[in-house]
Design an enzyme around this catalytic site. Sequence first.
Site, PDB file in Angstrom:
ATOM      1  N   ASP A 216      20.050  42.930  17.667  1.00 33.75           N
ATOM      2  CA  ASP A 216      19.249  43.519  18.731  1.00 33.75           C
ATOM      3  C   ASP A 216      17.780  43.249  18.392  1.00 33.75           C
ATOM      4  OD1 ASP A 216      18.333  44.847  20.937  1.00 33.75           O
ATOM      5  OD2 ASP A 216      19.527  46.653  20.619  1.00 33.75           O
TER       6      ASP A 216
HETATM    7  C1  BGC Z   1      17.824  46.548  23.673  1.00 36.45           C
HETATM    8  C2  BGC Z   1      18.808  45.451  24.027  1.00 36.45           C
HETATM    9  C3  BGC Z   1      18.119  44.370  24.804  1.00 36.45           C
HETATM   10  C4  BGC Z   1      16.960  43.832  23.975  1.00 36.45           C
HETATM   11  C5  BGC Z   1      16.176  42.750  24.670  1.00 36.45           C
HETATM   12  C6  BGC Z   1      16.560  46.013  23.026  1.00 36.45           C
HETATM   13  O1  BGC Z   1      15.566  46.983  23.024  1.00 36.45           O
HETATM   14  O2  BGC Z   1      18.435  47.482  22.814  1.00 36.45           O
HETATM   15  O3  BGC Z   1      19.883  45.984  24.755  1.00 36.45           O
HETATM   16  O4  BGC Z   1      19.008  43.347  25.142  1.00 36.45           O
HETATM   17  O5  BGC Z   1      16.051  44.891  23.700  1.00 36.45           O
HETATM   18  O6  BGC Z   1      15.447  43.280  25.712  1.00 36.45           O
END
Ligand code: BGC
Length: 850
Positions: free
Chosen positions: A229
């Site tokens: 993530d």
């Molecule tokens: C989130 C993800 C997301 C990523 C990119 C993170 O803050 O937890 O679900 O895909 O950011 O935006």
Amino acid sequence: MSRAFLDASVSDIVQQLTTDEKIQLLAGPNWWNTNAIDRLGVPAVRMSDGPNGVRGSSHFVPTPAQCLPCATSMASTFDTDMLFQVGALLGEEAKIKSSVILLAPTCNIQRNPLGGRAFESYSEDPHLSGIMAAAYVDGLQSQGVASTIKHFVGNDQEHERTAAESVMSDRALREIYLYPFMLAQKKARPWAFMTSYGRIKGVHCAENPMLLQDILRKEWGFNGIVMSDWFGTYSVDHAINAGLDLEMPGPPRWRTPLLIGHLLSCQKIKESTLDERATHMLNFVQRQARRNPEVVFGDGKERSRDSPEARAFCRRLAAEGMVVLKNEGELLPLKEGKVKTIALIGPNMKDRIISGGGSAALKATYIVTPYAGLVENAPKGVEFKYEVGCYSFKYTPTLEAFLETPSGEPGWLCSFYNHDGNGNPTGESVQDYVLQDTRIKLNDFLPTGLTKTWTIKLRGSLTMDKTAEYQMGLTVAGRAKLFVNGEMIIDNWTKQRPGDFFYGQGTVEEMATISLTAGKPVDVMVEYTNTKPPSGPESDRSQPALMRGVRLGGCEKVDPEEALAAAEKLAAESDAVIVVAGLSPDWESEGFDRPTLDMPGRQNELIARIGRVNPNTVVCLQAGSAVAMPWVNEVNGIIQAWYSGNEVGNALADVVYGAINPSGRLPLTLPVRVQDIPAYPNFKSEDGQIHYREDLFVGYKGYQSRDVKPLFPFGHGLSYTTFSFSDLIVSPASIVKGPDFEVDVTVTIANTGSMTGSEVVQVYVSLPDIGLATPKLQLRGFTKVRNIALGESKTVTVKLDKYAVSWWDAVGQQWKAAPGTYGVHVGRSSAAMELEGEFVLEEAFAWVGL
Ligand code: BGC
């Protein structure tokens, strides 16, 4: 770039890669791409969030997209065909944005409806989550776009999300939290997985070999890529050795030639491990390039589309996701001739609330507000009047609709300035952009040619259509001040107070009041800088490298008592009332959880007062999960509308006026009180741990085991017609040998009411006594029986297999099933069983894998 890569041998390329090039493949150059290796013809591939639309690669100047309903709404359809179509539509949307990877679906578990991202996950039930996720993944990948199923695993709330360990038993991990991922892997094989921020068994998921190697790759046979993530990689060697292929976003914090080179030389990382990760990446990029050569080798542009078909699909999806919770005296549907005057009331009625917040949010091509949808689709002869009743915002509403740039375009002008040596803006602007949003997010975008610190100035003229006092609000990650007609009215620059905004890295909203005259423009200027305040705790807190942004809002200052009284008066004078109330992306988002089940502001009081003067009130709730309804007995109609995407207004009108017969069913239990939620009080991280003490008894399983009556049970939802269930056949009645068996549960549904409608058949299984505490009923199958005409019957079959009888044997580290009699309970909700049957398993069996 030449397309020779499509036919190249990956192992040959790996042999030709330098160590630095291998390292490059294991991280992105920016927020949304993988690295290309031009020398060897390896292209970059692009990814985008997910899950209720394709946002594209810029928060700052977004390319508008269709905004689909949130995951709880999608799950409420209980319709896998629709979820497949959702995936297929998003696949097409991704490709027109030059993206071949979608960061979706989210299939964490709603153990706590207060979780900030509860709206983004399907359900409290692992079977429903996994089946919906699989259909979505299948649809998406049918278009050649890779699904990145997330967050693997245990990101079920936001509090201390990067640190917290989700402490749970092996059975809960397998039977609840890994289960949706496992089902999706079995049925749809997502091409990528995203790790979650937190820890399982003490080890962060991004560096957890048990999860990434033992379970995902060895047990489940996964052969795609695993990415972190965003900013969820916390080490160099641990993550690489555990199996994390890609660190995101870029440029990387960890995967630099310096760090990896050092760890290779001291043999904390083996060259062969680096090769393995690079091979995964190359295989993945090659497969995506082969599936989508025109996109991967294309112009990289991002485009929008807005077709009548997509509009119609999103409208139907949103309407089918709405759940009619209550309909006393058949108040709904409000068909032609039933009522003459309708009061439209509520803070969300005219607001543009289409999704939850955080990475799921996106700029929609258009928005039909509840107000617009209800008025435009109304039956003939209805008159409408409107009152807001009360405000419920966390941050004042954005102002783009009232702004014009200095040259007369809609929106405002954003100019970037470089700094001199003293941190002051200097010279001409470096770049100018016209923006149609007063929420400015700069985390994934900056123009080139900026000095290390810089300033933006946002300028526009603001014209309101009513003479009144207005409250203005300014929130920032960084520092900002607001000027109106040249005078500074908000200083969020010299002293700052920490708040939730910008993923928990912004300030609170600072407010000021101004008087504005209808039709008379004032000059507005927001100055923003990424320099830190000179001293104080905020100096460390603002992390401009991670999150940068500023948000301007404003609205008429209303007297709360007068607003409530005006709404109450209007309700009393009208034949019927429609209230649109609930939450918003400011209340449900990433980085924080909701503190309470109560809706914000004085919404509960508003609804109770309206209901008392006119019980012919329909309350439409916009919320991604559960809210308290202390007024439940005061109103005759309640619709759980979730976040329905940009067709929200039309979809709501279709349900309210009966253009469709509602068939949504709750994918989560709605509690009476927060204390009734099985996970209560273990919502938060304490000393770095979240204790999942409810164990397997998540959602309805917990309510049933403790005999607690929910407000509305899992699976509940009303139709405008009635159905009868009959002729249950469970076949075969006895299974001699597992694990490869199938049991058919066949049932007949008849429409006994007054209108064509669709019913959801829910099949719950109860296990014999296995000597371990096990939920009484577990959803193990369902099907949507569509369009049963008046007086018609349809016979359907739901299949059960080894998953319906197996539990995780923590001692033997395997799935097991015990001999005995298994109850088959066919119901219209988890609390309303219609038919009971059973089958016998003659012999015990055990299995591993999928
Ligand atoms: C989130 C993800 C997301 C990523 C990119 C993170 O803050 O937890 O679900 O895909 O950011 O935006």
